[in-house]
Each structure stands twice: as structure tokens, then as C-alpha cells.
Design an enzyme around this catalytic site. Structure first.
Site, short mmCIF file in Angstrom:
data_model
loop_
_atom_site.label_atom_id
_atom_site.label_comp_id
_atom_site.label_asym_id
_atom_site.label_seq_id
_atom_site.Cartn_x
_atom_site.Cartn_y
_atom_site.Cartn_z
N PRO A 106 0.41 1.59 -0.95
CA PRO A 106 1.29 1.61 0.22
C PRO A 106 1.31 2.99 0.84
CG PRO A 106 2.39 0.64 -1.69
CD PRO A 106 1.14 1.28 -2.19
N LYS A 129 9.10 4.80 -6.14
CA LYS A 129 9.74 3.49 -6.11
C LYS A 129 8.88 2.49 -5.33
CE LYS A 129 14.56 5.00 -6.45
NZ LYS A 129 15.88 5.08 -5.75
N LEU A 133 6.07 5.73 4.70
CA LEU A 133 6.71 5.31 5.94
C LEU A 133 7.10 6.52 6.76
CD1 LEU A 133 9.03 2.45 4.65
CD2 LEU A 133 6.81 2.26 5.73
N SER A 146 -6.23 -2.99 1.71
CA SER A 146 -4.78 -2.86 1.76
C SER A 146 -4.09 -4.23 1.69
CB SER A 146 -4.38 -2.09 3.02
OG SER A 146 -3.02 -1.73 2.97
#
Length: 497
Positions: free
Chosen positions: A154, A197, A157, A129
Site C-alpha cells: 500500500p 498499521k 496516503l 498492486s
């Protein structure tokens, strides 16, 4: 201008007389001090001008990458520049970490005037990562045998997975097609706009880092989009890293006479025979690492809140307030460095408020249960990230949820019961108490209560030795009335007794 000690003494003798016992004037003391300071400055300047022995500075990242690692790397790179180090080597073994801390470390590496080599070691380590991004940003990327890097996608979140978008006919057709070069079968899953995004931003970022040092940009993109990983040998074959080294000595031997680009300039490394100086994290970095652990920050926050609650409920206790204030300040410092979900913080405070409300206004468990639920949910989503090593462990949350529920439903309930008990001291305690008449009187007289003699008034005639009850108090005069079972006047024998 040359200073002559004999001339100074003659001038001093002419001005102040030839008395050996007189003290030196203030001007000469100041002059001597200035001369001493000037000499010391010249000595320090000469000492600092001495050449510093060339060396290699070895740093270490072991564990999740967070604010503590960013602070540690930044200060170490400044120290390397000041000591004119030939090379900085970061030994790395990390599962990943926070995006903000990773980007801070990368900026420091790119802008460092000292070349930086990231070395995934010892065998069995990994640079997953965030560690993969740091590898691509370093001037030299090296790995030990038996190590791996990659899985740089990623994470979402907030800890919630996005809902899959509806698949169109084009998507269904694409699933039947053979994956393109550099893609894996499960890759290219349908993502929502927000996640896409984030992925595209990460792809552009890691491709730019790979371009800095002419490394494999296509595989770098694959590591982000498809979470691809490589062992050390395959990473070397695919131009993802620069070399494979067994240990530090082998690494320095291989990079000797190697050219690297540092801040736009080509520099040749000379590492043969250089001393390796280890720069381990100091107490500041270790303390920062401890308090920025989400579990520790969470516990400090709760201890701080509990301490202030106890201090406010019992003013003057001092210890709960002092400990609570210190813990709360440490927690606030740690939380400002961590990605906090303020909705989670609000739910924690709401849950504690509901549990306090259950103690003050019993609702047969409605407020208490609701408070525990809000507290647990808020604790789970408090850390706005799924980065490895930066979540709050569920056992810690459950433990403090149970402790909080017991604390606010039992301890505060006991305090409220104690508050409702009759007063057992002070003037208020006299009302309702029983007294003994000290002498016969009609309307105004005196009584004895708790061994003290008080002025008393009564609407009925009272006799000496008669038991009465205090009904009110006006100033220093008690209003009394005879007890119902003691209404008759005592006999002479009772009075004599």
C-alpha cells in the site's frame, strides 16, 4: 370455470337489446383487457421458463481500478447470475488503483454465485498492486506468458513520505544480519506507526484471500511487505496462480472438469464448447470512468465555479450559470466517489478567494500571488492518494493556475473599472450635462438638453440661448447654473441666430 362466447352474447342482447350499432358496455371492455393481460402474463412466464444456453461471460479491466471498474464488475456479475453463466472471466491489465474500489470488487467476487476466473492477458499485461489482491480473491487465477503480478505494497496516503524513525542499536544489528527467508535486502525498513498499521492490515487481508483458494500465503505477504513481483512461469511454480494459458480458448480447455469452491460448495466446471459472450463496459461505465478521472473531475469543478461566478456577476446571462451548475454537479458526484483531501479543497477555494480579493482590492500582488500559491498547493494535495492513475497531472494544475490568475486579475479588474465609469444613460446622466436656455427667465423657466425640453430653476437670471450646466434634479425640475465662460447676456443678433 369455462367462458362461452355465445352465452356472453345472449346475456348482452337480453340486457342491452339487439342493436348492432350500440357500443360495447364498459364492463365487457374491462373484461377483455383483463383476459388479454392474463394471456400475456402466461406467455411471458412460459418464455422465461425456457432453458438459457450455457455460456462463459468475458469481462475486461484495462487501466486503473476505480469506482467505474467496481460498478462495471458488480453489474456484470449480477447479469451473469441471471443468465446462468457457467463461468465469468475477467481479462485484466492494471497498474493498480484505489483501495476502496479494489475491496468492493473483491467482495463482489467472493459473494458471486458464479465462479470467477481472473486472467492476466494478453502477453505484456500485468496485475500490479490492487490487481494482485483481485487475483488471490478469484476462484481461478490465470496468467498469459509474458505477464507479471505483485508489487502490492500500500502506498502512503496524502502523497507525503513518512519521516524515518530513529534507529536503535537493535535495528543497526538487524541490518548487518542476513535477511530471513522470503525477505529481500532492502526490506524491513523502519516505518512509522501509521504506515506499519496499514501494512499489517494489508498483509492480513491478502493472506486471508490466499487461504480461500489454497494459494501461497507466504509469497502473498512478501508481495505486500517487500513489493515482490513474479512473472507468469514463476508464479505457477510457487503456487501463486493456478495455470498459465495462451488465450481464452486455452484457458477454457484447462479449466474444464476443474473443481472450485463457490460460496462454500464444491462445483465442477464444464467449459468445453461453451460460447464466449463479451460484456464490455456500457455507456454508463464509460461515462463514470471519464468523470471519475481526477483530472476531469478537477476541470469540471473549476468550470462549475467559474460559471457560477460569471452568472452572479452578470445576472441573467443564463449560459454561464447553466453550464456551471451542470459541471459542478458532475464534479461533486465524481469527487464523492474519489478519495478527496478536504484540506486541499479548502486551499483551492482560499486561493480563488484571494485572487478575487486582488481584483477588488489591489495589494500590489500580495493577495494574487498568495492566491496562486494556495491554489497550486491545494490542487496538488486534492486527491488523497498516490494510487496509479488517480492523481492530478502537474501540467493541468499549472495551466489552470495561470488561467485562474489571469481570469481574476484581468477580467474582474476590467469589470471593476467599468463599474467606476460615469453613467452614460438614465436620469443620473443628466447631472453635470450642459443644456441650452429655451427662453429668458428669472428663477423658473425651461432648458433644452439632449433634444428634450425640461423645467429648470436657477438662482440667477438666464437668457435665451445661454449655455448652462445641470447641477441637480428635483423631481422633473433641473437645477442649473450658467457656465463660467458664458456669463454675459447674448446680444440681439445672437438671440436671432
Amino acid at each position: 370455470m369455462t367462458l362461452n362466447a355465445d352465452s356472453l352474447i345472449c346475456d348482452y342482447t337480453q340486457q342491452y337489446g339487439d342493436s348492432g350499432n350500440r357500443l360495447m358496455p364498459k364492463q365487457l371492455v374491462i373484461l377483455a383487457g383483463l383476459l388479454w393481460c392474463f394471456s400475456a402474463a402466461l406467455w411471458l412466464n412460459t418464455a422465461s421458463a425456457e432453458p438459457v444456453a450455457r455460456h462463459v461471460l468475458q469481462l475486461s479491466i484495462d487501466g486503473a481500478i476505480g469506482p467505474a471498474a467496481e460498478d462495471y464488475i458488480g453489474r456484470a456479475l449480477l447479469s451473469a447470475d441471471e443468465s446462468q453463466a457457467e463461468l465469468v472471466v475477467i481479462r485484466m491489465d492494471t497498474p493498480g488503483g484505489l483501495d476502496s474500489a479494489m475491496r468492493g470488487i473483491i467482495k463482489q467476487i467472493i459473494n458471486s454465485p458464479v465462479p470467477v476466473a481472473t486472467f492476466v492477458a494478453p502477453s505484456g499485461s500485468r496485475a500490479a498492486s490492487a490487481g494482485t489482491y483481485i487475483m488471490f480473491a478469484s476462484h481461478i487465477a490465470a496468467m498469459a506468458p509474458g505477464t507479471n503480478l505483485g508489487a502490492a505494497t500500500p502506498v502512503q496516503l496524502g502523497g507525503l513520505s513518512p519521516l524515518p524513525a530513529e534507529e536503535s542499536e537493535e535495528d543497526e544489528t538487524a541490518e548487518d544480519e542476513t535477511p530471513a527467508a522470503g525477505e529481500t535486502a532492502p526490506a524491513r525498513k523502519t516505518r512509522d506507526a501509521k504506515q506499519q498499521k496499514v501494512i499489517n492490515d494489508a498483509v492480513a487481508y491478502i493472506r486471508g484471500l490466499a487461504e480461500l483458494h489454497d494459494r501461497n500465503q507466504d509469497w502473498a505477504e512478501q508481495a505486500v511487505r517487500d513489493a515482490a513481483s513474479l512473472p507468469a512461469s514463476e508464479a505457477l511454480k510457487q503456487n501463486v496462480i493456478d495455470l498459465v494459458a495462451v488465450d481464452m480458448a486455452d484457458l477454457l480447455k484447462q479449466v474444464d472438469d476443474r473443481e472450485v469452491r463457490v460460496q462454500g460448495e464444491t462445483r465442477t466446471l464444464h467449459t468445453t464448447g461453451l460460447e464466449i459472450i463479451r460484456h464490455d463496459p456500457d455507456w454508463r461505465s464509460r461515462l463514470l470512468s471519464v468523470i471519475t478521472n481526477p483530472n476531469v473531475a478537477y476541470i469540471l469543478m473549476l468550470i462549475g465555479i467559474y460559471g457560477l461566478i460569471f452568472e452572479f456577476s452578470n445576472p441573467g446571462a443564463i449560459v454561464p450559470g447553466t453550464v456551471g451548475a451542470i459541471c459542478l454537479l458532475l464534479a461533486l458526484y465524481a469527487l464523492q466517489l474519489l478519495p478527496i483531501n478536504y484540506a486541499g479543497m479548502g486551499l483551492i477555494l482560499l486561493g480563488m478567494a484571494l485572487m478575487v480579493g486582488e481584483a477588488f482590492q489591489p495589494s500590489f500582488g500580495v493577495l494574487g500571488i498568495g492566491g496562486v500559491i494556495a491554489f497550486v498547493i491545494g490542487s496538488i494535495i486534492l486527491m488523497d492518494t498516490d494510487a496509479p492513475g488517480f492523481g492530478i497531472d502537474l501540467p493541468v494544475i499549472i495551466t489552470f493556475a495561470v488561467i485562474s490568475a489571469l481570469l481574476f486579475t484581468l477580467v474582474i479588474s476590467m469589470a471593476m473599472k467599468a463599474r467606476r465609469r460615469p453613467v452614460v444613460s438614465g436620469l443620473e446622466e443628466l447631472i453635470g450635462g450642459q443644456a441650452t436656455v429655451s427662453e429668458d427667465f428669472d428663477h423658473d423657466g425651461s432648458v433644452v438638453i439632449h433634444g428634450e425640453k425640461w423645467l429648470a430653476s436657477s438662482s440667477k437670471r438666464l437668457h435665451k440661448g445661454q449655455r448652462v450646466r445641470v447641477t441637480d434634479m428635483q423631481g422633473l425640475t433641473l437645477s442649473v447654473e450658467p457656465l463660467e465662460d458664458n456669463m454675459t447676456a447674448p446680444t440681439n443678433e445672437e438671440r436671432e441666430r
